[in-house]
Design an enzyme around this catalytic site. Structure first.
Site, PDB file in Angstrom:
ATOM      1  N   HIS A  17      12.498  53.332  21.486  1.00 60.79           N
ATOM      2  CA  HIS A  17      13.310  54.323  20.787  1.00 60.79           C
ATOM      3  C   HIS A  17      13.008  55.739  21.248  1.00 60.79           C
ATOM      4  CE1 HIS A  17      15.182  51.806  17.387  1.00 60.79           C
ATOM      5  NE2 HIS A  17      14.848  51.034  18.398  1.00 60.79           N
TER       6      HIS A  17
ATOM      7  N   SER B 119      17.483  52.631  25.267  1.00 61.42           N
ATOM      8  CA  SER B 119      17.731  51.456  26.099  1.00 61.42           C
ATOM      9  C   SER B 119      18.269  51.834  27.473  1.00 61.42           C
ATOM     10  CB  SER B 119      18.758  50.552  25.417  1.00 61.42           C
ATOM     11  OG  SER B 119      18.229  50.009  24.244  1.00 61.42           O
TER      12      SER B 119
ATOM     13  N   LYS C 294      26.514  41.634  17.446  1.00 68.55           N
ATOM     14  CA  LYS C 294      26.299  40.996  18.745  1.00 68.55           C
ATOM     15  C   LYS C 294      24.959  40.240  18.758  1.00 68.55           C
ATOM     16  CE  LYS C 294      26.720  42.007  23.645  1.00 68.55           C
ATOM     17  NZ  LYS C 294      27.064  43.026  24.630  1.00 68.55           N
ATOM     18  N   ASP C 295      23.945  40.859  18.186  1.00 73.32           N
ATOM     19  CA  ASP C 295      22.635  40.194  18.104  1.00 73.32           C
ATOM     20  C   ASP C 295      22.722  38.943  17.234  1.00 73.32           C
ATOM     21  OD1 ASP C 295      21.271  41.774  19.818  1.00 73.32           O
ATOM     22  OD2 ASP C 295      20.249  42.982  18.297  1.00 73.32           O
TER      23      ASP C 295
ATOM     24  N   GLU D 150       1.652  23.256  29.793  1.00 66.39           N
ATOM     25  CA  GLU D 150       2.989  23.372  29.245  1.00 66.39           C
ATOM     26  C   GLU D 150       3.915  23.968  30.302  1.00 66.39           C
ATOM     27  OE1 GLU D 150       3.216  21.481  26.703  1.00 66.39           O
ATOM     28  OE2 GLU D 150       3.830  22.912  25.188  1.00 66.39           O
TER      29      GLU D 150
END
Lengths: 403, 175, 282
Positions: A207, A211, A235-236, A279
């Site tokens: 922030h 972005s 959208k998220d 893994e």
């Protein structure tokens, strides 16, 4: 209602914070779906902490009880099977989200100035996740848990002078045993809480610089941005829905797809499984570790160094990339390098999955050779990226001035 | 003059306080770090002392060491000869018999098959007079070297010392 | 949409594509069997599992334990309390006991050289899962195959023709005659040969054979049927909560739609429709 909020805001400016950092937070209007994976990783982190907390209420970190306590969760605890399968598969989906998140950053140049610190904090989170996942995998105390822990902790013995003592110190004994399990449980519990703290710093750093975006240019606030809510909350949410469908498919219908069969055999220090595999999310790094076997006595140390470097090299990525353009969308050579890097990562994973002495075409191509070439390709990405940008070999295509 | 002296004094005080603080934190951290080292009960299992005077020629005993079985074989002259004959053969995991024993009469082996960790059968089994792993048919010779079967490596020789003529200590004592 | 497609493709690739390279010495792949409890909405064949429980208690538990299950829990398969009691009595236990066999670990170790593994999770704990366990039970030599071995070993000499026959009968993947001979010697020496066991020699003599026990419900008691039933039972023992897991999402879905239709049926008949509806709901 508003009276109450006024009273609170006068003492703690909650509304202001939510407005500036969430609802009205200016977000690039051209973000594509690859930008969903940060919030997805956060969602999985929350799922993992929630399920993990409740699993811990039934689990017993004792070498004699651990395996059966997991089966107790699976069989006797109400919805215990759900908690456990959500947690076990959650690890897989955590790494899916995080890997895509990292690769997105690499493709769109999100590590470039002024976002270096944001990028570094991300790598720190990645390291912490790997540690947490590794220690979590030990807890069911199956054969793969035990021998995976033995192999990985033994790597530390490659460190000159103090290595052997260090391994004994980590084990709290002469082999992976009860003291090891007990401390790994505590650390597996503690680390995610620290991760939450570092994620907060990650978001703070985000922030502060805002972005990046697919075009990779600095944006004009207002003209090129939209408020986070409702445009990106929706959208998220959509991304989370799709992600959760896939996640649920595995949790409910193929929960053991990522669990090695051997881990349903209780840990036995007297008997080694035929083929020890980590893994899936560690496989590329495991392949790099094993690729270096031609240095005699130094092979082990070199392998460990190469493995650590393969991630640590991400720290200097901001300084290796000298291109005037951030986004690979406008960088034809970098783009090709990137896709070779991605495909190569899968090859490394496949090499790591198979036994080291396996080969293709009836012995004509030993797997170890493929592993070495792939390791070389992995590291050459960083060298070549630096070369083509530092020497101006790459001619970027024109970049739009604004969106 | 006075101010300068005052500043020097303040610098010194800051330095001294910091140094003292760092040393204090380090000292306080030590017990926490040490708590991870093997505890007293674990240390007690680091070594196993065995009286080998009762083991007759051609006999072997199995003793537990750090939770793992260890074979101690009192080899006969034939066993030693057969092991030394093996030095000249092409071996999957080449090793000289002389490097695998401290005294030729005593062979000390970690009895964990290098294939899949099964415990091999006592001496005299298998095709080479040594040890046969029952699980998948790995044949070890009288030096514990792999001769036939799926195992990739020779049986491991643990660290051991002859304390005196009749007592053998397996493992390294830890502080 | 492209992203979703990529995602789904990746997921399917992960589950469908066999990534493993088989080492030359690896055991043959167990043949796939038809298990009704597999598949997205498969449920346990309770009748088969009940018969399998009888096989497990009367035969397997002579040496093995199934310690994560209690006798009393067998009632979930449809056994009555009296039936559970009599099953427990076969091994000298009561209904509240765990399903541990009569043989203790030390006795077993003396008899076989190793402790027989607990079977509670066996169908989850071996690659090949149910198919592997089934293959092991059916992987011992038939009379005809034993005769072939004895014929070959009679003259101590393996001809090319015999080597080929042995390879296909014993499922050995080797051209090395010494290797073959070594196996045959151990075989005639009395060791238990199993086609699907890694390394071929298992400490377990053939546990099941045709007509070994009689089923109360009159089902055919062939080796194939016995092993199919016992594997079905062991699959249930490995994850008794499987049906709850598989029907969970369907329940949620039915809840969203009002909960009137039989959810499992809807899911089974129209999975695509359900999937799309869920997408829309999201």
């Amino acid at each position: 209602m508003s009276k109450i909020m006024e009273w609170i805001d006068a003492r703690l400016p909650v509304t202001e914070l939510i407005k500036s950092q969430a609802t009205e937070y200016p977000t690039p209007k051209n973000l594509n779906y690859w930008w969903n994976f940060g919030s997805l990783a956060l969602m999985v982190l929350i799922i993992m902490i929630a399920t993990g907390l409740f699993l811990a209420m039934h689990y017993k970190p004792d070498a004699l009880l651990a395996f059966n306590s997991v089966e107790h969760i699976m069989r006797d605890v109400n919805y215990g099977w759900l908690l456990r399968y959500m947690h076990a598969n959650g690890a897989t989906f955590f790494f899916v989200a995080v890997y895509i998140h990292i690769l997105r950053g690499m493709y769109y140049g999100s590590y470039r100035a002024p976002r270096e610190i944001l990028w570094w904090i991300g790598i720190v989170i990645f390291f912490m996740l790997m540690g947490t996942a590794f220690m979590g995998y030990v807890l069911p105390w199956g054969q793969m848990s035990y021998w995976g822990a033995a192999v990985i902790t033994n790597l530390m013995s490659a460190i000159p002078v103090v290595g052997e003592d260090l391994v004994v110190w980590i084990w709290g004994g002469f082999a992976v045993a009860d003291p090891t399990l007990n401390r790994f449980f505590v650390l597996h519990f503690l680390l995610p809480l620290l991760v939450v703290g570092v994620v907060v710093v990650h978001l703070w750093a985000l922030h502060a610089v805002h972005s990046n975006n697919p075009v990779g240019i600095d944006l004009h606030e207002g003209k090129d941005t939209l408020p986070f809510h409702p445009y990106f909350t929706i959208k998220d949410l959509y991304g989370m829905g799709v992600f959760l469908i896939v996640y649920c498919y595995f949790v409910f219908f193929a929960p053991n797809a990522f669990i090695e069969a051997d881990n349903y055999i209780p840990a036995d220090p007297m008997q080694t499984p035929a083929h020890i595999v980590p893994e899936w999310y560690f496989l590329p790094f495991y392949a790099i570790l094993r690729a270096i076997d031609f240095l005699g006595a130094y092979s082990k140390l070199a392998g460990v160094v190469a493995m650590v470097l393969s991630i640590a090299i991400l720290f200097i990525l901001p300084f290796l990339d000298r291109s005037p353009v951030r986004s690979f969308r406008y960088r034809p050579l970098s783009k090709q390098l990137f896709w070779i890097f991605v495909v190569n990562a899968f090859v490394l994973g496949w090499v790591g999955y198979n036994p080291p002495d396996a080969s293709l075409f009836h012995g004509a191509v030993p797997l170890i050779l493929i592993g070495r070439v792939s390791t070389a390709i992995y590291f050459s990405y960083f060298v070549l990226l630096w070369l083509i940008t530092a020497l101006d070999i790459e001619k970027p295509r024109p970049v739009p001035k604004s969106l | 003059m006075a101010i300068e002296a005052e500043e020097n004094r303040r610098d010194f005080l800051i330095l001294a306080t910091s140094a003292f603080g760092v040393a204090g934190v380090a000292a306080a951290a030590w017990p926490f770090i040490r708590s991870w080292s093997p505890s007293a009960d674990v240390l007690a299992q680091a070594t196993t002392e065995v009286d080998i005077s009762t083991v007759q020629e051609g006999q072997m005993i199995t003793v537990p060491w750090q939770g793992k079985p260890v074979f101690i074989l009192h080899r006969t002259a034939e066993m030693i000869a057969s092991a030394q004959k093996g030095d000249k053969e092409t071996l999957p995991d080449p090793a000289q018999d002389a490097d695998r024993v401290k005294k030729p009469e005593y062979l000390v082996l970690l009895a964990v098959c290098t294939h899949l960790g099964c415990v091999p059968q006592p001496v005299g089994t298998g095709n080479y007079g040594g040890f046969l792993c029952p699980c998948h048919g790995s044949h070890y010779d009288t030096s514990g070297r792999i001769r036939q079967g799926p195992a990739p490596k020779n049986l491991e020789v643990p660290h051991y010392e002859f304390k005196d003529a009749t007592n053998l200590v397996i493992g390294k004592a830890m502080a | 949409m492209r992203l979703i497609k990529t995602f789904l493709a990746a997921c399917f690739a992960v589950t469908m594509v066999p990534m493993a390279l088989h080492a030359a010495s690896g055991a043959p792949q167990p043949p796939a069997q038809n298990w009704p409890h597999q598949g997205l909405f498969g449920t346990f064949d309770k009748a088969s599992a009940k018969r399998g429980a009888q096989v497990a208690v009367e035969i397997c538990m002579g040496c093995h334990s199934i310690g994560l299950v209690k006798f009393d829990q067998l009632r979930k398969l449809g056994f009555s309390e009296a039936e559970v009691k009599s099953l427990a009595e076969v091994q000298g236990r009561t209904k509240i006991d765990r399903m541990n066999g009569a043989m203790d670990a030390t006795a077993a170790k003396d008899a076989f050289g190793i402790v027989p593994p607990d079977l509670s999770l066996i169908t989850k704990a071996r690659k090949g899962y149910e198919d592997y366990t089934y293959a092991i039970l059916n992987g011992y030599l038939t009379d005809a195959e034993t005769a072939l071995v004895q014929k070959v070993m009679a003259d101590k000499n393996i001809s090319e023709q015999e080597a080929l026959e042995l390879q296909s009968a014993l499922l050995i993947n080797t051209d090395n005659k010494e290797h073959l001979k070594d196996k045959l010697e151990r075989l005639t020496g009395g060791a238990s040969y199993n086609k699907y066991f890694p390394g071929n020699f298992s400490a377990m003599p053939q546990p099941l054979s045709n007509g070994q026990i009689n089923y109360a419900d009159g089902t055919e008691n062939s080796l194939k049927q016995l092993s199919h039933d016992v594997v079905t039972f062991l699959a249930w023992a490995a994850e008794p909560t499987m049906e709850e897991r598989k029907s969970c999402l369907a329940k949620i879905f039915a809840g969203v739609r009002g909960g009137s239709s039989p959810p499992a049926e809807v899911w089974r008949q129209q999975p695509t429709k359900v999937f799309l509806l869920t997408l829309i709901l999201v």
